[in-house]
Structure formats: structure tokens, C-alpha cells
Motif scaffolding. Structure first.
Motif, mmCIF file in Angstrom:
data_model
loop_
_atom_site.group_PDB
_atom_site.id
_atom_site.type_symbol
_atom_site.label_atom_id
_atom_site.label_comp_id
_atom_site.label_asym_id
_atom_site.label_seq_id
_atom_site.Cartn_x
_atom_site.Cartn_y
_atom_site.Cartn_z
ATOM 1 N N VAL A 165 68.855 -30.600 2.473
ATOM 2 C CA VAL A 165 68.385 -31.369 3.630
ATOM 3 C C VAL A 165 67.490 -32.510 3.151
ATOM 4 O O VAL A 165 66.440 -32.276 2.547
ATOM 5 C CB VAL A 165 67.616 -30.471 4.615
ATOM 6 C CG1 VAL A 165 67.065 -31.296 5.776
ATOM 7 C CG2 VAL A 165 68.516 -29.360 5.140
ATOM 8 N N LEU A 166 67.915 -33.738 3.441
ATOM 9 C CA LEU A 166 67.128 -34.919 3.066
ATOM 10 C C LEU A 166 66.208 -35.360 4.178
ATOM 11 O O LEU A 166 65.135 -35.914 3.944
ATOM 12 C CB LEU A 166 68.058 -36.078 2.687
ATOM 13 C CG LEU A 166 69.061 -35.811 1.550
ATOM 14 C CD1 LEU A 166 69.853 -37.078 1.260
ATOM 15 C CD2 LEU A 166 68.348 -35.314 0.306
ATOM 16 N N PRO A 176 68.638 -41.251 5.673
ATOM 17 C CA PRO A 176 68.275 -42.048 4.496
ATOM 18 C C PRO A 176 69.451 -42.240 3.555
ATOM 19 O O PRO A 176 70.474 -41.546 3.650
ATOM 20 C CB PRO A 176 67.184 -41.201 3.845
ATOM 21 C CG PRO A 176 67.541 -39.798 4.223
ATOM 22 C CD PRO A 176 68.088 -39.885 5.622
ATOM 23 N N SER A 177 69.288 -43.184 2.643
ATOM 24 C CA SER A 177 70.319 -43.393 1.633
ATOM 25 C C SER A 177 70.437 -42.128 0.792
ATOM 26 O O SER A 177 69.463 -41.419 0.557
ATOM 27 C CB SER A 177 69.955 -44.583 0.733
ATOM 28 O OG SER A 177 68.716 -44.345 0.080
ATOM 29 N N CYS A 197 70.443 -34.674 7.967
ATOM 30 C CA CYS A 197 70.906 -35.584 6.915
ATOM 31 C C CYS A 197 70.934 -34.780 5.608
ATOM 32 O O CYS A 197 69.883 -34.373 5.091
ATOM 33 C CB CYS A 197 69.941 -36.766 6.768
ATOM 34 S SG CYS A 197 69.660 -37.669 8.315
ATOM 35 N N ALA A 198 72.125 -34.551 5.101
ATOM 36 C CA ALA A 198 72.279 -33.667 3.946
ATOM 37 C C ALA A 198 73.096 -34.304 2.838
ATOM 38 O O ALA A 198 73.848 -35.264 3.063
ATOM 39 C CB ALA A 198 72.920 -32.358 4.387
ATOM 40 N N ALA A 199 72.932 -33.768 1.647
ATOM 41 C CA ALA A 199 73.714 -34.189 0.479
ATOM 42 C C ALA A 199 74.078 -32.955 -0.312
ATOM 43 O O ALA A 199 73.372 -31.942 -0.286
ATOM 44 C CB ALA A 199 72.906 -35.157 -0.382
ATOM 45 N N GLU A 200 75.194 -33.035 -1.030
ATOM 46 C CA GLU A 200 75.636 -31.885 -1.814
ATOM 47 C C GLU A 200 74.579 -31.475 -2.830
ATOM 48 O O GLU A 200 73.914 -32.336 -3.436
ATOM 49 C CB GLU A 200 76.948 -32.210 -2.533
ATOM 50 C CG GLU A 200 78.123 -32.381 -1.578
ATOM 51 C CD GLU A 200 79.433 -32.582 -2.297
ATOM 52 O OE1 GLU A 200 79.430 -32.447 -3.541
ATOM 53 O OE2 GLU A 200 80.443 -32.864 -1.645
#
Length: 201
Positions: A165-166, A176-177, A197-200
Motif C-alpha cells: 500500500v503506497l 502517487p507515482s 494505491c498499491a504496487a507489487e
């Protein structure tokens, strides 16, 4: 005029991002206030940051009451005190919150329900902190990990199809970027965010 309080556990343990958090509806009866879990004689009925509490043996299983922090019955310390929420999910405690306690005034002889007055955001006095970012419990915060179904999991054992979670925002364009997986959540009135907003990982 003295006010007696009942403390009931609202949150503790795992979190699914689509789950609604908040106080349950309660009812009151009778004319004179009473409480099954009044604060101990050494504490005030008004909670403040830094106060401690723990399970109330006279109001099991979800009753809590105030204790001195040095008392053996104390299991958590108040990080923040919030106003009682009317809308489900409207209470957002700070990062590091391990459990949320609903403070209510009880009327009549009932040991449950009551009028919500505050929410105590508590942190365990022990070394067990499921509310820490990445630990897999408490409310969702930045640094936690979730599955592709938006269910919070411990980052240490996240495995495949897990995301970090970003940020937690209202709309996807606010992510966000670095966000690779903006997760739109089901509608929940009062919740302060609608998108993870998530990223791997």
C-alpha cells in the motif's frame, strides 16, 4: 456530575479493505445512568492520550476499563482519542493502532449498548503490534500489504499476488507515482478513502 462509561472492543486483528469499520448501533433504556464497567477509582471517566486500559473481568468478553499503566491489568495505552463516529468506517486511527475501543454511556441495567461518546485508539503494551505497518492487522495504513482482493496480509508472508500500500485516497487520479494497481473499493459511507494505491511487492 460523574459519568460512567462502558468500553467495548470495536476493532482488533485482521482487516479486509472493503470491510466497514465503526460503531455498531446501540440502544438505551431506563432513566438513570449506570455502567457495568466503570473506571477504577484511580482514573477519570474522561480518556486522554497516554491513559491505559485493559479487559474488564466484570464485563466479559468485550468489556474494557481504565487502569493505571503500572497496573497488571493494563494491556494497552491510548495513542489518540477520537469523537464517537456515527457513520460506519468514519473513525480512522493513527498508524500503530492495535485496537479500537468504543466508549459509551450505559443507561439502565444493561451491560451492553449505550450512547457512544468517544473512540480510544489503543496500542498494546506488549510486544505484539498487529497494527504496525506491514504486520497484517489493525486498520489499513501506508506500508501494509494486501492481496488482489484488497485483503490485508502480513508483508513477511505475503507471497504471490500481493501488493504494498503506497497511499489511501478518494480517487485513482490521486495515487502517487509508482502505483501499479489502484484498487477501487466498494462504496462505504464515512470511510475516508475509496482507493488503495498499491504496487507489487
Amino acid at each position: 456530575m460523574p459519568t460512567l462509561v462502558v468500553l467495548a472492543l470495536v476493532l482488533g486483528g485482521g482487516y479486509a479493505a472493503s470491510k466497514v469499520f465503526g460503531d455498531k448501533d446501540s440502544t438505551t433504556s431506563g432513566k438513570s445512568p449506570s455502567a457495568s464497567a466503570s473506571p477504577s477509582k484511580n482514573t477519570s471517566s474522561s480518556w486522554q492520550v497516554g491513559d491505559c486500559g485493559g479487559p474488564d473481568p466484570d464485563n466479559k468478553p468485550d468489556g474494557y476499563k481504565a487502569f493505571k499503566c503500572s497496573d497488571s491489568g493494563a494491556t494497552f495505552k491510548a495513542l489518540e482519542i477520537k469523537e464517537a463516529g456515527i457513520l460506519p468506517g468514519s473513525i480512522q486511527c493513527p498508524a500503530g493502532t492495535d485496537l479500537m475501543i468504543k466508549v459509551s454511556i450505559s443507561y439502565g441495567s444493561s451491560k451492553t449498548g449505550g450512547i457512544p461518546t468517544n473512540t480510544v485508539c489503543g496500542r498494546n503494551l506488549s510486544g505484539d503490534h498487529p497494527g504496525d505497518a506491514g504486520a497484517g492487522g489493525g486498520q489499513l495504513v501506508k506500508g501494509d500489504c494486501v492481496t488482489d482482493q484488497a485483503k490485508e496480509v502480513p508483508c513477511a508472508s505475503a507471497g504471490k499476488n500481493a501488493y504494498k500500500v503506497l497511499d489511501l485516497v478518494k480517487s485513482k487520479d490521486q495515487c502517487p507515482s509508482g502505483t501499479t494497481e489502484p484498487m477501487q473499493l466498494t462504496l462505504s459511507v464515512g470511510r475516508p478513502f475509496d482507493v488503495i494505491c498499491a504496487a507489487e511487492v
